[in-house]
Design a protein around this motif. Structure first.
Motif, PDB file in Angstrom:
ATOM      1  N   LEU A  13       0.833  -1.207   0.000  1.00 24.64           N
ATOM      2  CA  LEU A  13       0.000   0.000   0.000  1.00 24.64           C
ATOM      3  C   LEU A  13       0.864   1.251   0.000  1.00 24.64           C
ATOM      4  O   LEU A  13       0.573   2.217  -0.730  1.00 24.64           O
ATOM      5  CB  LEU A  13      -0.934  -0.013   1.214  1.00 24.64           C
ATOM      6  N   THR A  69      -4.883  -1.716   5.546  1.00 24.40           N
ATOM      7  CA  THR A  69      -4.705  -2.500   4.324  1.00 24.40           C
ATOM      8  C   THR A  69      -5.893  -3.419   4.032  1.00 24.40           C
ATOM      9  O   THR A  69      -5.801  -4.260   3.138  1.00 24.40           O
ATOM     10  CB  THR A  69      -3.421  -3.355   4.413  1.00 24.40           C
ATOM     11  N   SER A  74      -8.244   0.493   2.196  1.00 26.07           N
ATOM     12  CA  SER A  74      -7.193   0.785   1.222  1.00 26.07           C
ATOM     13  C   SER A  74      -7.748   1.556   0.022  1.00 26.07           C
ATOM     14  O   SER A  74      -7.119   2.512  -0.448  1.00 26.07           O
ATOM     15  CB  SER A  74      -6.509  -0.511   0.755  1.00 26.07           C
TER      16      SER A  74
END
Length: 212
Positions: A13, A69, A74
């Motif tokens: 990410l 995440t 995300s």
């Protein structure tokens, strides 16, 4: 696709955020700027982060990383980052705000389509021959869909094309499709090749980063 642990998801990410931050200021690039990687970023996010993270842990860092995440967090974080970058580029850079109209909000479903396409592609193995072909086909399909959504929003919800027919508008924007597709394929391919090299030479054979 490989199964990533929380730390690996966090670094994926972070890398995607850095890639988008470094390229989003100019769509097709120039001598000084790289082409925009946003479509590839959302596709790769779906590919790597589309599944829920592994089991919960007691560590505060891993708990926070697990939340950030997760699929929903995300994509929201990437959408906020994209909007923030655009705002900074328009307010403090040399980027024109001509494209920012009420239709700008349709970038949300366009980027969501890219994320969902990556999530779909994660069900195959992009590191195998058949999986690579299938992943490429999915990527072409969702780039096309995202291109249609974003440009339809620009046409219907801006005041720039009131005297232009839909067919005229389609003919005008058709030439922009190929650069969008090419750069998205290029960034995605480079990322996956880098992953394959990293998994082959750096981690031990039992690492979860190893392509299957």
């Amino acid at each position: 696709m490989p199964i990533l642990n929380i730390t690996q998801r966090f670094w994926v990410l972070s890398g995607l955020l850095v890639l988008m931050s470094a390229t989003r200021f100019h769509h097709f690039g120039s001598v000084s700027f790289l082409p925009d990687a946003s479509l590839a970023v959302f596709f790769l996010a779906g590919l790597y982060l589309g599944e829920k993270p592994a089991a919960k842990t007691a560590s505060r860092f891993t708990s926070a990383a697990r939340f950030l995440t997760s699929p929903l967090a995300s994509i929201v974080l990437l959408l906020v980052a994209a909007g923030t970058i655009d705002y900074i580029a328009i307010q403090y850079g040399s980027v024109s705000g001509w494209c920012v109209t009420p239709g700008y909000v349709l970038l949300i479903p366009a980027y969501t389509a890219m994320f969902l396409g990556g999530e779909w592609a994660a069900r195959c193995n992009p590191f195998s021959r058949y999986g690579a072909v299938k992943t490429t086909a999915i990527l072409v399909a969702v780039v096309t869909l995202a291109f249609l959504i974003s440009n339809a929003g620009f046409y219907f919800f801006s005041e720039h094309f009131q005297e232009m027919s839909g067919m005229q508008y389609a003919g005008r924007i058709a030439g922009y499709y190929w650069p969008y597709l090419f750069y998205t394929l290029l960034y995605t391919g480079i990322w996956l090749v880098f992953h394959a090299v990293l998994a082959k030479f750096l981690p031990p054979p039992h690492s979860s980063l190893q392509p299957r």
